[in-house]
Design a protein around this motif. Structure first.
Motif, PDB file in Angstrom:
ATOM      1  N   UNK A 209      -3.546 -15.069  15.229  1.00  0.00           N
ATOM      2  CA  UNK A 209      -3.390 -16.521  15.300  1.00  0.00           C
ATOM      3  C   UNK A 209      -2.927 -17.021  16.659  1.00  0.00           C
ATOM      4  N   UNK A 210      -2.630 -16.130  17.591  1.00  0.00           N
ATOM      5  CA  UNK A 210      -2.204 -16.571  18.907  1.00  0.00           C
ATOM      6  C   UNK A 210      -3.374 -17.204  19.652  1.00  0.00           C
ATOM      7  N   UNK A 211      -3.093 -18.301  20.342  1.00  0.00           N
ATOM      8  CA  UNK A 211      -4.142 -18.958  21.123  1.00  0.00           C
ATOM      9  C   UNK A 211      -4.642 -18.066  22.255  1.00  0.00           C
ATOM     10  N   UNK A 212      -3.771 -17.155  22.700  1.00  0.00           N
ATOM     11  CA  UNK A 212      -4.186 -16.137  23.665  1.00  0.00           C
ATOM     12  C   UNK A 212      -4.858 -15.003  22.883  1.00  0.00           C
ATOM     13  N   UNK A 213      -5.909 -14.469  23.401  1.00  0.00           N
ATOM     14  CA  UNK A 213      -6.619 -13.393  22.706  1.00  0.00           C
ATOM     15  C   UNK A 213      -5.800 -12.101  22.755  1.00  0.00           C
ATOM     16  N   UNK A 214      -5.069 -11.832  21.668  1.00  0.00           N
ATOM     17  CA  UNK A 214      -4.196 -10.654  21.595  1.00  0.00           C
ATOM     18  C   UNK A 214      -4.643  -9.664  20.518  1.00  0.00           C
ATOM     19  N   UNK A 215      -5.901  -9.712  20.149  1.00  0.00           N
ATOM     20  CA  UNK A 215      -6.379  -8.825  19.087  1.00  0.00           C
ATOM     21  C   UNK A 215      -6.253  -7.346  19.455  1.00  0.00           C
ATOM     22  N   UNK A 242      -8.126  -6.872   9.433  1.00  0.00           N
ATOM     23  CA  UNK A 242      -9.438  -7.476   9.239  1.00  0.00           C
ATOM     24  C   UNK A 242      -9.344  -8.748   8.409  1.00  0.00           C
ATOM     25  N   UNK A 243      -8.505  -8.719   7.371  1.00  0.00           N
ATOM     26  CA  UNK A 243      -8.330  -9.909   6.543  1.00  0.00           C
ATOM     27  C   UNK A 243      -7.732 -11.057   7.347  1.00  0.00           C
ATOM     28  N   UNK A 244      -6.693 -10.754   8.141  1.00  0.00           N
ATOM     29  CA  UNK A 244      -6.062 -11.792   8.951  1.00  0.00           C
ATOM     30  C   UNK A 244      -7.038 -12.360   9.981  1.00  0.00           C
ATOM     31  N   UNK A 245      -7.814 -11.490  10.622  1.00  0.00           N
ATOM     32  CA  UNK A 245      -8.778 -11.956  11.615  1.00  0.00           C
ATOM     33  C   UNK A 245      -9.881 -12.788  10.967  1.00  0.00           C
ATOM     34  N   UNK A 246     -10.321 -12.403   9.767  1.00  0.00           N
ATOM     35  CA  UNK A 246     -11.363 -13.161   9.072  1.00  0.00           C
ATOM     36  C   UNK A 246     -10.876 -14.554   8.689  1.00  0.00           C
ATOM     37  N   UNK A 247      -9.635 -14.638   8.204  1.00  0.00           N
ATOM     38  CA  UNK A 247      -9.064 -15.950   7.863  1.00  0.00           C
ATOM     39  C   UNK A 247      -8.964 -16.826   9.108  1.00  0.00           C
ATOM     40  N   UNK A 248      -8.488 -16.254  10.210  1.00  0.00           N
ATOM     41  CA  UNK A 248      -8.376 -17.023  11.449  1.00  0.00           C
ATOM     42  C   UNK A 248      -9.751 -17.457  11.956  1.00  0.00           C
ATOM     43  N   UNK A 254      -6.584 -19.774  16.597  1.00  0.00           N
ATOM     44  CA  UNK A 254      -6.219 -18.617  17.396  1.00  0.00           C
ATOM     45  C   UNK A 254      -7.286 -18.281  18.419  1.00  0.00           C
ATOM     46  N   UNK A 255      -7.625 -17.018  18.556  1.00  0.00           N
ATOM     47  CA  UNK A 255      -8.636 -16.621  19.554  1.00  0.00           C
ATOM     48  C   UNK A 255     -10.045 -17.072  19.206  1.00  0.00           C
ATOM     49  N   UNK A 256     -10.252 -17.644  18.006  1.00  0.00           N
ATOM     50  CA  UNK A 256     -11.583 -18.088  17.585  1.00  0.00           C
ATOM     51  C   UNK A 256     -11.761 -19.598  17.728  1.00  0.00           C
ATOM     52  N   UNK A 257     -10.772 -20.264  18.287  1.00  0.00           N
ATOM     53  CA  UNK A 257     -10.871 -21.710  18.476  1.00  0.00           C
ATOM     54  C   UNK A 257     -11.843 -22.043  19.603  1.00  0.00           C
ATOM     55  N   UNK A 267     -17.643 -12.292  17.801  1.00  0.00           N
ATOM     56  CA  UNK A 267     -16.306 -11.831  18.162  1.00  0.00           C
ATOM     57  C   UNK A 267     -15.589 -11.197  16.974  1.00  0.00           C
ATOM     58  N   UNK A 268     -15.706 -11.827  15.814  1.00  0.00           N
ATOM     59  CA  UNK A 268     -15.034 -11.296  14.615  1.00  0.00           C
ATOM     60  C   UNK A 268     -15.624  -9.959  14.205  1.00  0.00           C
ATOM     61  N   UNK A 269     -16.937  -9.858  14.151  1.00  0.00           N
ATOM     62  CA  UNK A 269     -17.566  -8.632  13.678  1.00  0.00           C
ATOM     63  C   UNK A 269     -17.397  -7.494  14.679  1.00  0.00           C
ATOM     64  N   UNK A 270     -17.338  -7.825  15.975  1.00  0.00           N
ATOM     65  CA  UNK A 270     -17.069  -6.777  16.961  1.00  0.00           C
ATOM     66  C   UNK A 270     -15.664  -6.212  16.768  1.00  0.00           C
ATOM     67  N   UNK A 271     -14.709  -7.088  16.513  1.00  0.00           N
ATOM     68  CA  UNK A 271     -13.337  -6.632  16.272  1.00  0.00           C
ATOM     69  C   UNK A 271     -13.237  -5.826  14.975  1.00  0.00           C
TER      70      UNK A 271
END
Length: 334
Positions: A209-215, A242-248, A254-257, A267-271
């Motif tokens: 959820x960080x606006x900075x890409x910290x995945x 994966x669940x947290x990234x999918x929700x975001x 976060x990094x998906x904005x 971006x999501x599927x690569x992660x």
């Protein structure tokens, strides 16, 4: 007695079929909670039913095929009306897990995932190869019915394929793990697992959820979980992240904005994909190395016992002495 067993077998089969169908339907409803729109088509970033189907086939065999088919039908009925086109989706979503099961059985897959070859087979045969069937059948059907343009085939196909593959990569190992899970008796392991869980609960939401890409912060945690708890730790950590990234991603935060839907999907599927691959393959390598070390240690221990007996002049247990083998006892009367 034979009559009672004959009556029990159809009852057990019916119960097993209903259980598989119920699990498939529940996983489908869970997967539909988070969706992405790609080129006008609605897709799910992770489709858990594919993992349920592959795990059911690996555990119960082809007996679970009817339950999988019934589960696919229930999921389709929950989102649309019954149409002739539903047959294509039904066939594709049933054939893909069956293909995965047959290929895994052909290469001698072990459900404990204790070897590197088992992890590689699950990734490349069950997830990446077999799910080509369901993605091609599903998206091809949308094009034939004019639900999407032919020019949108490949973006939608990619999203569909990756979603089905992610279901196998994440859900199937968890279900196989639950089948053989044992409660650790060592209290220190519980303490370590609790500490790791607390770190994950703090680090994963921050990364997602960080606006900075910290995945990328998830990967050290994933490696630590694999080193300490092998598959159990790594795959649960991967599921949570994966669940947290999918929700975001579906909330576009976060990094998906400020990304387009296609960029969010990529971006999501690569992660998710790289994280699931890391969890599976790394845990398989660590488990295989530990099993090899235990075998070597056991062989060294057995050799030390044999040398100890030989040094003392005794015959090792279970091994006849050479002298005793060479002595011919004369028959009675000589």
């Amino acid at each position: 007695m034979v009559g009672i067993q004959d009556l029990r077998r159809p009852g057990l089969l019916a119960l097993q079929t209903l259980a598989v169908a119920a699990c498939y339907f529940a996983a489908g409803r869970l997967g539909l909670m988070r969706q992405l729109v790609v080129q006008g088509a609605v897709v799910t970033p992770i489709w858990p039913p594919t993992g349920v189907a592959v795990a059911s086939l690996l555990i119960f065999g082809m007996r679970s095929l009817l339950g999988i088919t019934l589960g696919v039908l229930l999921v389709v009925m929950s989102i649309t009306t019954l149409q002739p086109a539903v047959i294509g989706t039904l066939v594709g979503n049933t054939a893909a897990p069956v293909c995965a099961y047959l290929m895994l059985r052909r290469v001698g897959f072990r459900t404990d995932l204790s070897r590197l070859r088992d992890g590689v087979a699950l990734v490349f045969l069950a997830a990446l190869t077999s799910m080509l069937i369901s993605a091609t059948a599903g998206v091809g059907l949308l094009v034939l019915l004019d639900k999407i343009d032919a020019s949108s085939f490949w973006p939608v196909w990619l999203a569909w394929w990756v979603g089905d593959a992610m279901g196998v990569l994440i859900v199937t190992p968890i279900l196989l793990l639950l089948r053989t899970a044992r409660r650790p008796e060592n209290l220190s392991r519980w303490t370590e697992a609790s500490g790791l869980a607390l770190i994950a609960c703090a680090l994963v939401p921050l990364a997602a959820y960080s606006s900075i890409s910290l995945l990328f912060l998830v990967y050290p945690l994933l490696i630590l979980a694999a080193l300490r708890f092998q598959l159990a730790g790594s795959i649960l950590c991967a599921l949570f992240a994966s669940t947290a990234a999918t929700v975001a991603a579906t909330d576009e935060t976060g990094p998906f904005a400020r990304l387009t839907q296609v960029e969010v999907m990529i971006k999501l599927q690569a992660f998710n994909g790289s994280m699931a691959l890391t969890a599976l393959l790394l845990s398989a390598v660590i488990t295989e190395q530990r099993n090899t070390r235990r075998s070597v240690e056991q062989a060294c221990q057995d050799l030390a016992e044999v040398l100890e007996h030989l040094t003392a002049g005794d015959t090792p247990r279970g091994r006849p002495s050479k002298g005793a083998e060479g002595v011919r006892h004369p028959p009675a009367g000589e």
